[in-house]
Design a protein around this motif. Structure first.
Motif, PDB file in Angstrom:
ATOM      1  N   TRP A 118       7.471  -2.486  10.944  1.00 63.31           N
ATOM      2  CA  TRP A 118       6.294  -1.870  10.337  1.00 63.31           C
ATOM      3  C   TRP A 118       6.565  -1.504   8.877  1.00 63.31           C
ATOM      4  O   TRP A 118       5.735  -1.751   7.997  1.00 63.31           O
ATOM      5  CB  TRP A 118       5.877  -0.639  11.128  1.00 63.31           C
ATOM      6  CG  TRP A 118       4.818   0.178  10.456  1.00 63.31           C
ATOM      7  CD1 TRP A 118       4.952   1.420   9.905  1.00 63.31           C
ATOM      8  CD2 TRP A 118       3.439  -0.186  10.255  1.00 63.31           C
ATOM      9  NE1 TRP A 118       3.762   1.850   9.359  1.00 63.31           N
ATOM     10  CE2 TRP A 118       2.819   0.886   9.561  1.00 63.31           C
ATOM     11  CE3 TRP A 118       2.687  -1.307  10.584  1.00 63.31           C
ATOM     12  CZ2 TRP A 118       1.474   0.856   9.206  1.00 63.31           C
ATOM     13  CZ3 TRP A 118       1.345  -1.341  10.220  1.00 63.31           C
ATOM     14  CH2 TRP A 118       0.752  -0.273   9.543  1.00 63.31           C
ATOM     15  N   SER A 173       5.423  -7.528  12.849  1.00 57.42           N
ATOM     16  CA  SER A 173       5.069  -6.127  13.042  1.00 57.42           C
ATOM     17  C   SER A 173       3.977  -5.976  14.095  1.00 57.42           C
ATOM     18  O   SER A 173       4.027  -5.080  14.946  1.00 57.42           O
ATOM     19  CB  SER A 173       4.608  -5.513  11.720  1.00 57.42           C
ATOM     20  OG  SER A 173       4.291  -4.151  11.897  1.00 57.42           O
ATOM     21  N   ARG A 210       3.601  -9.628   8.815  1.00 58.19           N
ATOM     22  CA  ARG A 210       2.493  -9.063   9.596  1.00 58.19           C
ATOM     23  C   ARG A 210       2.606  -9.441  11.061  1.00 58.19           C
ATOM     24  O   ARG A 210       2.447  -8.608  11.949  1.00 58.19           O
ATOM     25  CB  ARG A 210       1.160  -9.549   9.047  1.00 58.19           C
ATOM     26  CG  ARG A 210      -0.056  -8.964   9.779  1.00 58.19           C
ATOM     27  CD  ARG A 210      -1.256  -9.887   9.752  1.00 58.19           C
ATOM     28  NE  ARG A 210      -1.000 -11.167  10.409  1.00 58.19           N
ATOM     29  CZ  ARG A 210      -1.847 -12.180  10.387  1.00 58.19           C
ATOM     30  NH1 ARG A 210      -2.986 -12.084   9.724  1.00 58.19           N
ATOM     31  NH2 ARG A 210      -1.541 -13.324  11.009  1.00 58.19           N
ATOM     32  N   TRP A 237       6.593  -4.638   6.736  1.00 57.42           N
ATOM     33  CA  TRP A 237       5.247  -5.147   6.538  1.00 57.42           C
ATOM     34  C   TRP A 237       4.499  -4.301   5.514  1.00 57.42           C
ATOM     35  O   TRP A 237       3.812  -4.837   4.631  1.00 57.42           O
ATOM     36  CB  TRP A 237       4.503  -5.200   7.859  1.00 57.42           C
ATOM     37  CG  TRP A 237       3.008  -5.218   7.758  1.00 57.42           C
ATOM     38  CD1 TRP A 237       2.137  -4.355   8.337  1.00 57.42           C
ATOM     39  CD2 TRP A 237       2.186  -6.149   7.033  1.00 57.42           C
ATOM     40  NE1 TRP A 237       0.837  -4.665   8.028  1.00 57.42           N
ATOM     41  CE2 TRP A 237       0.841  -5.767   7.219  1.00 57.42           C
ATOM     42  CE3 TRP A 237       2.462  -7.240   6.229  1.00 57.42           C
ATOM     43  CZ2 TRP A 237      -0.223  -6.453   6.650  1.00 57.42           C
ATOM     44  CZ3 TRP A 237       1.398  -7.928   5.652  1.00 57.42           C
ATOM     45  CH2 TRP A 237       0.076  -7.544   5.868  1.00 57.42           C
ATOM     46  N   CYS A 238       4.630  -2.987   5.589  1.00 59.33           N
ATOM     47  CA  CYS A 238       3.935  -2.103   4.647  1.00 59.33           C
ATOM     48  C   CYS A 238       4.388  -2.335   3.213  1.00 59.33           C
ATOM     49  O   CYS A 238       3.581  -2.233   2.280  1.00 59.33           O
ATOM     50  CB  CYS A 238       4.159  -0.643   5.044  1.00 59.33           C
ATOM     51  SG  CYS A 238       3.214  -0.128   6.490  1.00 59.33           S
ATOM     52  N   ILE A 274      -1.162   4.755  11.986  1.00 54.94           N
ATOM     53  CA  ILE A 274       0.276   4.565  12.191  1.00 54.94           C
ATOM     54  C   ILE A 274       1.026   5.394  11.151  1.00 54.94           C
ATOM     55  O   ILE A 274       0.914   5.139   9.947  1.00 54.94           O
ATOM     56  CB  ILE A 274       0.668   3.085  12.081  1.00 54.94           C
ATOM     57  CG1 ILE A 274      -0.138   2.250  13.087  1.00 54.94           C
ATOM     58  CG2 ILE A 274       2.163   2.905  12.330  1.00 54.94           C
ATOM     59  CD1 ILE A 274       0.165   0.758  13.050  1.00 54.94           C
ATOM     60  N   THR A 322       4.966  -3.898  17.346  1.00 56.50           N
ATOM     61  CA  THR A 322       4.220  -2.647  17.515  1.00 56.50           C
ATOM     62  C   THR A 322       3.366  -2.716  18.771  1.00 56.50           C
ATOM     63  O   THR A 322       3.369  -1.801  19.599  1.00 56.50           O
ATOM     64  CB  THR A 322       3.327  -2.383  16.293  1.00 56.50           C
ATOM     65  OG1 THR A 322       4.127  -2.338  15.106  1.00 56.50           O
ATOM     66  CG2 THR A 322       2.593  -1.047  16.442  1.00 56.50           C
TER      67      THR A 322
END
Length: 359
Positions: A247, A184, A181, A250-251, A207, A188
């Motif tokens: 990202w 990212s 997290r 993290w997802c 996003i 980001t």
């Protein structure tokens, strides 16, 4: 809000309502008063919460000054405002600052002066342009004197995030939920020149992944320009600091499918995932991760914002495109100030001077 002007409240001073009634009749005066109330409601509904909070805190400083000096808080005269500026810079803080003094930094005094003027106007006591200008001139004069004396107050400008430090951070963030997290969030935020409040307000729906990268819909910006949708492409040259890859990783760990969930939620020490991070939590995370990675200069949440403008300038990016990415107005003084950090050495008027003709 349906736009109705039927409900009459008491927001307009009695003397103004009486003047309207004398000119146009009671019915028209009521409609004009209701329109004023509606305008106030529209302003409240469209003013960002952080702006409202800033004005509220600033008004309390004005109230403390008036109480201490025995002045009515609804009279923003030239003398009162100039005295207010002097008081703030001398002893206005309720508690000592980091330097042990009680005087506000000039930037903070400027914000509190603005809040007082806005508060007076909202209370039906607008400040004259002459009084406003005089107070600001005196503030700038004292700020110049402080600078000449070598006195520095406040935190100053946030240190700009740079690419070397981003690599350090990428190497320091592990594969845990918090590590993924944090990486990212920082990558980001850096790539769309974010404010901490903008990162805090992002939802999963904001996003979206595309063939060439991700798009970030920033809907919690402070201004019309900062509400924007920006593209962040893959960085195939330096994949370690690629915001798109960070990202996606993290997802995978986050695993949420509810698009109304926070893009960057709180995570406690046991790994439990909560709701959205507050702006202060975002700032604390940026500071904590940078310190842990050995970044030599203290970062804050605003370091990501200043960093993109600085690094974009170093890499020859068009200032117009930098402004669009960060939600700045073209020619923004704040953005140009960040760019000067890149220009002070690379585009220095004193660098590389030589005699004409090769002599």
């Amino acid at each position: 809000m349906d736009g109705s002007l039927e409900k009459l409240t008491q927001g307009v001073p009695a003397e103004i309502r009486a003047a309207w009634a004398a000119r146009h009749g009671e019915a028209a005066a009521e409609r004009l008063a209701a329109a004023e109330d509606f305008a106030d409601a529209m302003k409240e509904a469209t003013t960002p919460p952080n702006t409202t909070d800033t004005y509220s805190k600033g008004w309390k400083v004005w109230q403390r000054f008036c109480a201490e000096q025995g002045l009515p808080e609804t009279e923003g005269t030239r003398g009162a405002l100039v005295a207010y500026v002097a008081w703030m810079l001398d002893r206005g803080r309720a508690t000592p600052g980091r330097d042990g003094g009680r005087g506000y930094a000039p930037t903070s005094a400027h914000s509190h002066l603005t809040a007082a003027i806005v508060g007076l106007r909202e209370r039906g006591r607008p400040v004259s342009k002459d009084a406003h200008s005089e107070a600001r001139a005196r503030l700038e004069g004292v700020a110049t004197q402080l600078a000449k004396a070598g006195e520095r107050r406040g935190r100053g400008k946030a240190a700009a995030a740079d690419l070397d430090s981003l690599h350090r951070i990428a190497a320091a963030c592990d594969g845990s939920p918090t590590g993924r997290r944090d990486l990212s969030l920082i990558l980001t935020g850096f790539h769309f020149a974010s404010r901490a409040s903008e990162v805090s307000g992002l939802l999963l729906a904001d996003i979206t992944v595309h063939a060439r990268g991700i798009k970030v819909a920033v809907v919690t910006g402070k201004t019309k320009r900062s509400v924007r949708t920006v593209a962040i492409p893959y960085n195939n040259d330096e994949p370690e600091i690629c915001a798109v890859r960070a990202w996606q990783q993290w997802c995978e760990i986050y695993g949420r499918t509810d698009l109304t969930a926070a893009a960057f939620p709180r995570i406690d020490r046991w790994g439990h995932i909560g709701g959205a991070m507050a702006p202060d939590s975002v700032t604390n995370a940026v500071t904590r991760v940078a310190r842990r990675a050995g970044v030599p200069i203290r970062w804050t949440g605003h370091s990501l914002r200043s960093g993109l403008a600085t690094e974009g300038r170093k890499n020859g990016k068009d200032p117009v495109n930098i402004a669009k990415q960060g939600g700045w107005a073209p020619g923004s003084k704040a953005m140009l100030g960040y760019m000067q950090l890149a220009d002070e050495w690379d585009d220095n008027a004193a660098a590389g001077l030589r005699r004409s003709g090769g002599q």
